[in-house]
Scaffold this motif. Structure first.
Motif, PDB file in Angstrom:
ATOM      1  N   ASP A 203       0.877  -1.173   0.000  1.00  0.00           N
ATOM      2  CA  ASP A 203       0.000   0.000   0.000  1.00  0.00           C
ATOM      3  C   ASP A 203       0.912   1.221   0.000  1.00  0.00           C
ATOM      4  N   ASN A 207      -3.068   4.517   2.081  1.00  0.00           N
ATOM      5  CA  ASN A 207      -4.477   4.861   2.335  1.00  0.00           C
ATOM      6  C   ASN A 207      -5.234   3.631   2.841  1.00  0.00           C
ATOM      7  N   THR A 209      -5.581   0.574   1.754  1.00  0.00           N
ATOM      8  CA  THR A 209      -5.885  -0.551   0.859  1.00  0.00           C
ATOM      9  C   THR A 209      -4.854  -0.638  -0.262  1.00  0.00           C
ATOM     10  N   ILE A 210      -4.626  -1.868  -0.697  1.00  0.00           N
ATOM     11  CA  ILE A 210      -3.706  -2.071  -1.820  1.00  0.00           C
ATOM     12  C   ILE A 210      -4.526  -2.027  -3.099  1.00  0.00           C
ATOM     13  N   GLU A 211      -4.230  -1.028  -3.929  1.00  0.00           N
ATOM     14  CA  GLU A 211      -5.018  -0.854  -5.157  1.00  0.00           C
ATOM     15  C   GLU A 211      -4.159  -1.188  -6.374  1.00  0.00           C
TER      16      GLU A 211
HETATM   17 CA    CA Z   1      -3.187   2.280  -1.423  1.00  0.00          CA
END
Ligand code: CA
Length: 339
Positions: A203, A207, A209-211
């Protein structure tokens, strides 16, 4: 006339029989698949995934016959090396990659410095994996992985991947609503399999979450992966060579699974026609690959041939295909001349 009538009846009876049996076999395979799902659910709970997540995610798993077709017909297994590389490294791809780089220059440059991975390599991987995020895949990954786990050929590998995926959902690292990707269960801009997500995804923009479908997290995760598996910045990947027929066959690798007979470049001098044109450190460890042998019917034994180095094997870690790694390093060099 009578014979004609009898024949007609016989044909329609046969059609009915065929329909009946095909229905039966569809029913049997659905039944077998559902039985597999039930057994898998028990296994997943035993390996530590919460019952709620297992039930929730697996309730939508269906058998996808297309996935088996795709798996049996991968271009890595039938396209000759020249065609495979040419199709994936065209000027248009370079142009698109440069446009993306210009747009995201600040973040990509920062990631290159921090993880010591060339931006050209990152752009190349993203370009080849998803055409810069254009083809992320629309398959329901849970069903893809379930289908490949149910299928006998590589069941163990895909079952492990599916359990890891459930764990990632359980730990809220991945949102179950976004589990769409390739037929093989890969996900995001760089097509990470669940184990790769678990071991290397980060991440980066913090933030929570891993996007992997967004630039910051996906580029940083890919760079982190390459760094951790030992990619060495600014060292070579491969060189194309012309072999002499005197080379013993044992030095020719044609399988990506196990690269054998590595020697220093200078050891191979007597077998390489264009040895003096090769502008690299001759003390580097290398192996020779001839990727068309064994795959292309009637392929020439000695051409095309390449000297490959440690970096090339890192790309094989990413995807175990000799052609894939050649295409990635070729596109990377094409970027180098343009950026
Ligand atoms: Ca992220």
């Amino acid at each position: 006339m009578l014979i004609k009538k009898m024949l007609k009846k016989l044909i329609s009876f046969n059609i009915l029989l065929i329909l009946f049996f095909s229905q039966c076999s569809a029913f049997t395979s659905n039944y077998e698949f559902n039985t597999w799902v039930e057994n898998f659910k028990t296994q997943a709970v035993k390996s530590g995934v919460s019952k709620k997540v297992v039930e929730d995610v697996m309730s939508k798993a269906i058998f996808l016959p297309k996935v088996i077709e795709y798996d049996k017909f991968q271009p890595e297994f039938y396209e000759d090396t020249h065609t495979y590389i040419e199709k994936r490294t065209r000027k248009n791809k370079v142009k698109k990659g440069i446009a993306l780089y210009k747009k995201e220059k600040l973040i990509i440059d920062k990631i290159e410095k921090e993880f010591l991975i060339e931006k050209e390599l990152l752009l190349s991987l993203m370009g080849i994996e998803t055409n810069f995020g254009k083809y992320l895949g629309k398959m329901d990954i849970v069903s893809s992985l379930s289908t490949l786990s149910f299928d006998k050929r590589r069941s163990e590998f895909f079952t492990k991947e599916l359990i890891i995926l459930l764990k990632l959902v359980d730990q809220q690292i991945i949102d179950k609503k976004i589990l769409f990707g390739s037929w093989a269960g890969a996900f995001g801009n760089f097509q990470f399999m669940p184990r790769t997500i678990q071991d290397y995804a980060i991440d980066y923009n913090k933030n929570t979450t891993i996007e992997l479908k967004k630039t910051e997290d996906s580029f940083a995760s890919a760079a982190n992966y390459l760094n951790k598996i030992g990619w060495k910045k600014n060292t070579p990947c491969f060189v194309k060579i012309k072999l002499k027929k005197s080379i013993p066959i044992k030095y020719l690798n044609s399988s990506a699974k196990n690269i054998k007979n590595k020697k220093k470049v200078k050891y191979f001098k007597k077998y390489i026609k264009n040895y003096n044109d090769i502008k690299i450190d001759k003390n580097l460890e290398a192996a020779i690959i001839t990727p068309d042998i064994d795959i292309i019917p009637g392929a020439n034994t000695y051409t095309p041939a390449y000297l490959i180095f440690s970096n090339y094997e890192k790309v094989l870690n990413w995807n175990r295909s000799l052609r894939f790694a050649l295409a990635v390093c070729t596109l990377k060099d094409n970027f180098k001349n343009e950026i």
